[in-house]
Design an enzyme around this catalytic site. Structure first.
Site, short mmCIF file in Angstrom:
data_model
loop_
_atom_site.label_atom_id
_atom_site.label_comp_id
_atom_site.label_asym_id
_atom_site.label_seq_id
_atom_site.Cartn_x
_atom_site.Cartn_y
_atom_site.Cartn_z
CD GLU A 32 -1.38 -2.25 1.71
OE1 GLU A 32 -1.93 -3.28 2.01
OE2 GLU A 32 -0.13 -2.33 2.37
CD GLN A 92 2.33 -15.96 -3.66
OE1 GLN A 92 3.02 -14.85 -3.76
NE2 GLN A 92 2.71 -16.92 -4.28
CE1 TYR A 93 0.60 -7.68 2.51
CE2 TYR A 93 -0.04 -5.96 0.62
CZ TYR A 93 0.07 -6.22 2.02
OH TYR A 93 -0.28 -5.28 2.91
CG HIS A 94 -0.81 -6.71 -4.14
ND1 HIS A 94 -1.15 -5.85 -3.62
CD2 HIS A 94 0.64 -6.72 -4.15
CE1 HIS A 94 -0.11 -4.94 -3.28
NE2 HIS A 94 0.97 -5.32 -3.70
NE ARG A 99 -4.51 -9.65 2.30
CZ ARG A 99 -4.46 -10.68 1.70
NH1 ARG A 99 -3.76 -11.02 0.58
NH2 ARG A 99 -5.26 -11.83 2.09
#
Length: 390
Positions: free
Chosen positions: A282, A296-298, A329
């Site tokens: 972010e 994977q994070y997004h 996250r």
């Protein structure tokens, strides 16, 4: 390096003659023979006697051996030349001697002749210890059972410095990139000291600290080479001196931070962890490491409980707050630091904000006792992260 290994290396370096071989079943009497004791091959007879034994005759002498720099035995060096025998042995070590048991088969036996009838003996059992000893004298496992030729041996430290000097010569009085500096120092150290991926996996905290120390050595040597002309000539004015000093300090700070990231990444690769460095989250934030990665994070469908965040900062007493908003996250932020010791109040504040420390294993004892069990070593963090990726 284990202290016993260091003492064994020193013993060989100062000795008149030294010898090493792997302890055999025959040595400990495990083959059913009535004769136990360390066998010395005929080619190494000069370790024990001034002149070779004569076939048809036995000869012996009493020698003093200090074992592991700890205890002494009054032992017997003997040549068996009568009958069918034609061999040299060391015998008589006294009741309770710890190195002639079945468990010692395969250990490395080292004997150094110091002076007159004074000897030093060492027995190395651990694979890493044996490899460290071999590396110090440029030996391999098939070059044992004979005298150690010190005239051609090169110490690991000399090998490391030689590798550094070769790299520095190619730089032509300029600084390499931080990644080249890290990679070269690591390669030189691993080659000089026989560091394998297996060793890093066994002791990742130790491996990381060794690499960091090696890189610092190399960087200091490069500084000396690059700035040699500057420091030998007086500065014209104070501003020039201050600017020069600031240039040095800024380069040192920049290198230290990148150095830690580079070597951590190498450890993670060796452990086959899935990760991505400096990926954008972010507000264009760039965490040092996201496990398993940006994709994977997004992905909002990816279980965020499997995501792991790691920042790396050489010191963190004040700068730890910078990481709190780097990955929304992931609630718990892990922070690897070389900081040794932080106050209870600061640790309490960190933990309230969801920051969890990761430090090299030897540093954990420098933190308040009530927090030590909450702090991950590098090995502990790797185990934690690996469990998330299964």
């Amino acid at each position: 390096m284990n202290e016993t290994v260091e003492l064994a290396i020193l013993s060989v370096q100062k000795a008149n003659k030294s010898f090493c071989r792997f302890i055999s079943a025959n040595d400990v009497g495990a083959t059913g023979s009535h004769q136990s004791g360390f066998y010395i091959p005929k080619g190494s007879a000069e370790l024990l006697f001034d002149t070779p034994g004569t076939k048809g005759e036995n000869k012996d002498k009493t020698i003093n051996i200090k074992w592991q720099n700890d205890f002494d035995t009054i032992s017997r060096a003997i040549y068996y030349g009568t009958g069918t025998r034609n061999e040299y042995r060391l015998t008589r070590f006294g009741k309770g001697f710890p190195f002639l048991n079945d468990d010692n088969v395969g250990d490395l036996f080292i004997l150094s002749h110091i002076e007159a009838d004074q000897y030093e003996g060492y027995v190395l059992s651990n694979d890493d210890d044996i490899e460290d000893f071999f590396t110090a004298f440029d030996l391999t496992s098939n070059e044992t059972n004979k005298l150690i030729n010190k005239t051609i041996s090169v110490s690991a430290e000399n090998k490391l410095l030689g590798c550094f000097n070769g790299f520095i010569a190619l730089l032509n009085k300029s600084f390499p990139s931080t990644i080249d500096l890290a990679n070269t120092s690591r390669t030189c150290f691993n080659t000089a000291y026989g560091i394998t991926n297996k060793k890093v996996i066994a002791e990742p905290d130790k491996g990381l600290l060794q690499w960091l120390n090696a890189e610092y050595q190399l960087f200091k040597a490069i500084e000396l080479e690059v700035y040699s002309e500057n420091i030998n000539v007086p500065f014209n004015n104070l501003d020039t001196l201050i600017n020069f000093a600031n240039t040095i300090l800024n380069r040192r700070k920049s290198r230290a931070g990148k150095s830690l990231e580079n070597h951590l990444a190498e450890v993670f690769k060796i452990f086959d962890l899935k990760f991505e460095p400096q990926c954008i989250t972010e507000d264009y934030k760039k965490p040092d490491f996201i496990f398993p990665g940006k994709k994977q994070y997004h992905d909002n469908n990816y279980d965020k409980a499997k995501l792991v965040f790691l920042a790396s900062k050489t010191t963190c007493k004040d700068r730890w707050r910078q990481i709190i908003n780097e990955a929304d996250r992931i609630e718990i932020k892990h922070l690897f630091t070389l900081q040794q010791g932080i106050s209870k109040n600061q640790l309490n504040e960190m933990y309230k904000e969801g920051v969890r420390l990761v430090v090299p294993k030897p540093y954990i004892s420098s933190f308040p006792k009530e927090y030590q069990e909450k702090i991950f070593s590098l090995e502990g963090f790797i185990s934690f992260t690996n469990s998330k990726q299964k």
